[in-house]
Design an enzyme around this catalytic site. Structure first.
Site, PDB file in Angstrom:
ATOM      1  N   GLY A  29       0.954  -1.223  -0.055  1.00 20.03           N
ATOM      2  CA  GLY A  29      -0.165   0.043  -0.114  1.00 20.03           C
ATOM      3  C   GLY A  29       0.799   1.237   0.119  1.00 20.03           C
ATOM      4  O   GLY A  29       1.580   1.399   0.891  1.00 20.03           O
ATOM      5  N   THR A  30       0.992   1.857  -1.231  1.00 20.14           N
ATOM      6  CA  THR A  30       2.119   2.653  -1.210  1.00 20.14           C
ATOM      7  C   THR A  30       1.833   4.075  -1.733  1.00 20.14           C
ATOM      8  O   THR A  30       0.976   4.459  -1.705  1.00 20.14           O
ATOM      9  CB  THR A  30       2.931   2.081  -2.406  1.00 20.14           C
ATOM     10  OG1 THR A  30       3.209   0.818  -1.970  1.00 20.14           O
ATOM     11  CG2 THR A  30       4.093   2.890  -3.045  1.00 20.14           C
TER      12      THR A  30
END
Lengths: 309, 236
Positions: free
Chosen positions: B15-16
């Site tokens: 999750g960036t």
């Protein structure tokens, strides 16, 4: 010839059909047989000159401890070892140690679902004996590669082989690994997740006890540890997993250039029966005694011709 | 234990926040460093900007396994292509190779990628390849879960023809803003600046990033404890 070709699936690769069937059966209410999982604490740490791997030794089957002293640190190459968490069969199969080949499982064609066979195999054998269904076991592949190249294996080679193998099974081979070793390029430590992703880290923990062990590492790790400090820290992290995680327990195994099996035994069996376990001769009644000396049956010839080629 | 162990078995995903911007003379790629498995941070210092060739880098987001495999394949194809071509591959070729893999395997892959680099024909270029395998050549692009918080920010702050310094500062500011708001982004900020002189990696540790609205100063942080000479003895 064409008939043989027909029985092989048209496209290469793993067929996931039976995995879908298994999921459908579970939804309909079938209780999946529990397989042997190593609810585990495995850790790795890079210190000044090398890598230290550590693992606990409990193998669980649901709530039961199936093996109180199993080996979770697997051999990959003389200079590379790998700790495995997840389904014991999967970690063993993928790292390449075969302790038992199930002949009737091998007869089932490889094209039938691998996951069903693992399921079936793990259900039958409650210890971590493994059916080698897939032909590419990484430590065997590494050995062949060593013969082919004439060089010592590198950790990245093992990493790529493991990651490709796990990725091609899309996470169904439930093996989470901590791979560590020292090669010509230096010490390396990697973690490999069941879906095939990898991380390169100075210290790593995996398994159900990973949070407990990571807490120890995060507070005490620093760069440039000596070998003894590193081993103490690894043992402390594993102990943290052993005492705080229900899925981990028993003893501490360490690998640092050499495999220190049962480096620490923080859970000795403290109860010793007062009566002891030796039984006096009068305990069982002897009904019949028959002694057959074998020397009379065997003819011993001395001398004779020397062996010739 | 079940909730936690279930999370630990969740696929490794990033999750960036990933960003790619062009500036006058090259590109700047930026990313955070958090990789999570469910609610646990599996790697707090991961490197999401991967090298494809000397002059082309790729920012990875989404499933860690899928993005690593895609970049490994593209690196391999680009290496062959460079040998066959006899000169460094262009950014367009690299981006299209990524796009072909992403599009043709769209049912099985779950990864959003940003390809950025510099070549002598087109200069600095950024290509966004989101889920599904679309390819978009853009002056700047953002991706990952943290990017949701940056669309408005970029609409306001973006301008053409920035200098290298301005572009780097913009990227670091943007990533740190996203880290402040997105739970799945965190750790450190890594940037790669690519221009005709090559690629330069920069690293911004968490404490060097500015604090935003309602964020507090770190107090008794682990970093201070570790850098102290010895821990304070426990007093009962």
């Amino acid at each position: 010839m064409s008939k043989i070709a027909e029985s092989v699936p048209p496209k290469g690769g793993f067929s996931f059909d039976l995995c879908k069937r298994n999921e459908m059966l579970v939804q309909k209410g079938l209780k999946q047989p529990s397989f042997l999982k190593t609810g585990t604490t495995i850790v790795g740490l890079v210190f000044k000159d090398g890598v230290i791997l550590g693992a606990d030794t409990r193998a669980t089957e649901g709530p039961i401890v199936a093996d109180k002293n199993c080996e979770k640190i697997h051999y990959m190459a003389p200079n590379i070892y790998c700790c495995g968490a997840g389904t014991a069969a999967d970690t063993e199969a993928v790292t390449g140690i075969i302790t038992l080949i199930l002949s009737h499982v091998v007869l089932i064609a490889i094209t039938s679902a691998l996951c069903y066979c693992f399921w079936y195999a793990c259900n039958l054998f409650y210890l971590f004996n493994v059916a080698m269904l897939s032909l590419d076991m990484v430590s065997s592949q590494l050995k062949l590669h060593r013969f082919h190249t004439g060089r010592d294996s590198r950790v990245v080679t093992a990493l790529t082989l493991l990651k490709s193998h796990l990725f091609s099974y899309q996470g169904h081979v439930s093996a989470a690994l901590v791979l560590g070793g020292v090669d010509v390029t230096g010490p390396h430590l990697h973690t490999i997740y069941p879906h095939g992703s990898t991380d390169t880290l100075p210290f790593a923990t995996m398994g159900s006890g990973s949070l407990a062990a990571m807490a120890v590492f995060e507070s005490k790790y620093r760069e440039g540890l000596s070998r003894d400090e590193g081993v103490t820290l690894v043992a402390e992290a594993i102990c943290s997993g052993i005492f705080n995680d229900l899925g981990s327990g028993s003893n501490v195994d360490i690998w640092e250039k050499e495999y220190l099996r049962n480096y620490m035994l923080p859970n000795p069996r403290t109860y010793v029966s007062e009566k002891g376990y030796s039984f006096s001769k009068k305990t069982a009644e002897v009904l019949l005694t028959k002694i057959t000396p074998l020397r009379e049956l065997v003819e011993v010839i001395e001398g004779g011709d020397a062996m010739e080629e | 234990m079940d909730a936690i162990s279930g999370d630990l078995n969740a696929p490794h995903s990033m999750g960036t926040t990933i960003i790619g911007v062009t500036y006058d003379g090259g590109v700047v790629l930026g990313a955070d460093s958090r990789t999570s498995t469910g609610m646990y941070v599996a790697n707090r210092a991961s490197d999401k900007i991967t090298q494809l060739t000397d002059n082309v880098y790729i920012c990875r987001s989404g499933s860690a396994a899928d993005s690593q495999i895609v970049s490994d394949y593209v690196r391999y194809y680009l290496h062959q292509h460079t040998i066959q071509l006899g000169q460094p591959a262009t950014v367009k070729v690299a981006a299209n190779l990524v796009r072909l893999i992403a599009y043709n395997n769209k049912n099985m892959l779950q990864t959003g990628l940003i390809v950025g680099g510099w070549d002598k024909y087109e200069g600095g270029k950024i290509y966004g390849i989101p889920l599904g395998g679309t390819i978009l050549e853009l002056p700047f692009t953002i991706g990952g879960s943290g990017s949701s918080y940056l669309y408005g920010f970029f609409d306001q702050v973006w301008k053409e023809g920035m200098t290298q310094d301005e572009a780097e500062k913009l990227v670091v500011k943007a990533v740190s803003l996203a880290i402040a708001r997105d739970g799945a982004s965190g750790g450190v900020v890594r940037t790669v600046t690519i221009n005709k002189d090559g690629a330069t990696r920069k690293f911004y540790p968490g404490e060097s990033l500015p604090l935003w609205h309602e964020e507090l100063e770190a107090k008794d942080s682990l970093l201070d404890i570790l850098s102290a000479a010895s821990p304070e003895p426990m007093v009962s």
